[in-house]
Design a protein around this motif. Structure first.
Motif, PDB file in Angstrom:
ATOM      1  N   SER A   4      57.240  50.946   5.969  1.00 11.81           N
ATOM      2  CA  SER A   4      58.516  50.245   5.832  1.00 11.81           C
ATOM      3  C   SER A   4      58.346  48.977   4.991  1.00 11.81           C
ATOM      4  O   SER A   4      59.146  48.709   4.088  1.00 11.81           O
ATOM      5  N   PRO A  54      63.254  49.787   4.449  1.00 12.37           N
ATOM      6  CA  PRO A  54      64.419  50.654   4.605  1.00 12.37           C
ATOM      7  C   PRO A  54      64.692  50.997   6.072  1.00 12.37           C
ATOM      8  O   PRO A  54      65.803  51.384   6.429  1.00 12.37           O
ATOM      9  N   TYR A  82      66.951  53.771  11.657  1.00 10.86           N
ATOM     10  CA  TYR A  82      67.155  54.013  10.228  1.00 10.86           C
ATOM     11  C   TYR A  82      68.577  54.506  10.001  1.00 10.86           C
ATOM     12  O   TYR A  82      69.051  55.396  10.716  1.00 10.86           O
ATOM     13  N   LEU A 116      67.122  62.159   7.310  1.00 10.05           N
ATOM     14  CA  LEU A 116      65.667  62.211   7.424  1.00 10.05           C
ATOM     15  C   LEU A 116      65.257  63.270   8.453  1.00 10.05           C
ATOM     16  O   LEU A 116      64.296  64.024   8.244  1.00 10.05           O
ATOM     17  N   ARG A 125      57.490  59.318   3.835  1.00  5.32           N
ATOM     18  CA  ARG A 125      57.307  58.609   2.560  1.00  5.32           C
ATOM     19  C   ARG A 125      57.946  59.379   1.402  1.00  5.32           C
ATOM     20  O   ARG A 125      58.672  58.810   0.588  1.00  5.32           O
ATOM     21  N   LEU A 127      61.724  59.046   1.585  1.00  3.72           N
ATOM     22  CA  LEU A 127      62.236  57.714   1.251  1.00  3.72           C
ATOM     23  C   LEU A 127      62.052  57.398  -0.231  1.00  3.72           C
ATOM     24  O   LEU A 127      62.945  56.808  -0.852  1.00  3.72           O
ATOM     25  N   GLU A 170      64.744  59.164  -2.000  1.00  4.56           N
ATOM     26  CA  GLU A 170      66.047  58.560  -1.729  1.00  4.56           C
ATOM     27  C   GLU A 170      66.246  57.277  -2.515  1.00  4.56           C
ATOM     28  O   GLU A 170      67.326  57.006  -3.010  1.00  4.56           O
TER      29      GLU A 170
END
Ligand SMILES: *Cc1c(COP(=O)(O)O)cnc(C)c1O
Length: 353
Positions: free
Chosen positions: A282, A288, A303, A309, A345, A348, A351
């Motif tokens: 993070s 995030p 989150y 996710l 990971r 994210l 994203e």
């Protein structure tokens, strides 16, 4: 025509995870299992059982094993078919129709479920934004509304936070309600009230073999309280509620204190490592999501796009629990934690791009 009563009109059967996942970190089970020697001892002991006979109604051997490990008196313990059954028995015997039960949100869903089944009313206190708990609010609400039972998990499922003993003492002393303290995860923390239950006539502590002991499959939980409360539970439960095989497995396990100590140690190492990895991830990606410092065998990750996710992890054959606007992730084996963190990971970084 047969008409269903109101309390069951909206019931839906529990929906367990049935798809097979490569990595299962959704149910807070333990990844530690007994070694071959203990397994063989269990099999030998089971072979000697007389399965044509009813089990010991008070599960004396299992309760004694639990009692020596946790240093409590065996007479202050009742065994249940999982602590789930004990929650149900407690609600059935200590409540009458219309009584009020105070619980917290977010917390274990079974409390409100069993409350509704006995035609009683749930009073729910919302936790603070950081999932901490306002003890005075609980005390005041319980007293104002004459709550018969206050029930919550400590440490909490799903947030992983723990309430301190001094706050618990104050709460228990300040109310006329029965306080049911679910310590399913307390082996991963350090605020247990187990040594103090005898000081209170309104405290029942729940423990389970499903988490730290690594035996979710045998369905065994324990209630610990003063003699009067325990006698009520003994009188009210169904006589043969814990089967003879579970009783035996439990007593074998508790004759190996070193095995249990070591299991807890391994889970704690995994939990701390999982927490550090997620926290580092993070930070690296400019925060995030947030992870709450856990006192449990799982990590709660808050989150905003937890649902997306969750889907992504599912597609990648990793099962975690999507709950309370976040993901509850059970600490697993090292490679499972690593795979999970890696997959998060990937999600994210795609994203964010
Ligand atoms: C897992 C869990 C239990 C254990 O239930 P069992 O019926 O003993 O398996 C109890 N309370 C909480 C909060 C839990 O998360």
């Amino acid at each position: 025509m047969f008409e269903y009563n109101n309390k069951i009109k909206n019931l839906i059967p529990y929906n367990p995870v049935t798809v097979s996942y490569a990595i299962r970190l959704d149910a807070n089970e333990s990844f530690v299992t007994p070694n071959e020697e203990i397994k063989e001892e269990i099999l030998n002991e089971i072979a000697k059982l007389q399965l044509n006979r009813y089990p010991d109604p008070y599960a004396v051997e299992a309760c004694s094993g639990f009692a020596q490990y946790f240093s409590v008196h065996p007479e202050n313990i009742v065994a249940g078919n999982g602590s789930d059954e004990l929650i149900s028995i407690i609600m059935t015997v200590f409540l009458q129709k219309g009584d009020k039960v105070l619980s917290l949100s977010d917390d274990f869903s079974m409390y409100s479920f069993y409350t509704s089944l006995v035609d009683c009313k749930n009073i729910v206190i919302q936790k603070n934004d950081d999932y901490s708990v306002d003890i005075d609010k609980i005390i005041n609400t319980a007293n104002e509304k004459s709550a018969r039972i206050i029930i919550f998990s400590n440490p909490c499922n799903p947030t992983g936070r723990v309430i301190k003993r001094e706050d618990l003492r104050r709460l228990i002393k300040s109310v006329n309600s029965l306080v049911v303290l679910d310590e399913a995860y307390m082996d991963f923390s350090d605020e247990s009230m187990l040594c103090e239950f005898a000081n209170y006539d309104n405290l029942i502590i729940l423990k389970t073999c499903s988490k730290a002991i690594g035996m979710a499959g045998i369905r065994l939980g324990f209630a610990i309280a003063n003699n009067d409360l325990i006698n009520v539970l003994k009188a009210a439960k169904s006589p043969y509620n814990v089967n003879v095989i579970s009783q035996k497995i439990c007593s074998v396990l508790f004759s190996h204190n070193d095995y249990i100590d070591n299991s807890i140690k391994r889970v704690l190492e995994s939990r701390d490592s999982l927490y550090s990895q997620l926290d580092a991830l993070s930070n690296e990606l400019s925060n995030p999501f947030t992870v709450i410092k856990p006192h449990t065998n799982f990590v709660f990750m808050k989150y905003k796009d937890a649902d997306k996710l969750h889907n992504y992890l599912t597609i990648n054959s990793i099962s975690v629990r999507f709950i309370s606007g976040g993901l509850r992730i059970t600490a697993g084996r090292n490679y499972e934690n690593a795979e999970l963190v890696n997959t998060i990971r990937l999600f994210l970084t795609n994203e964010i791009k």
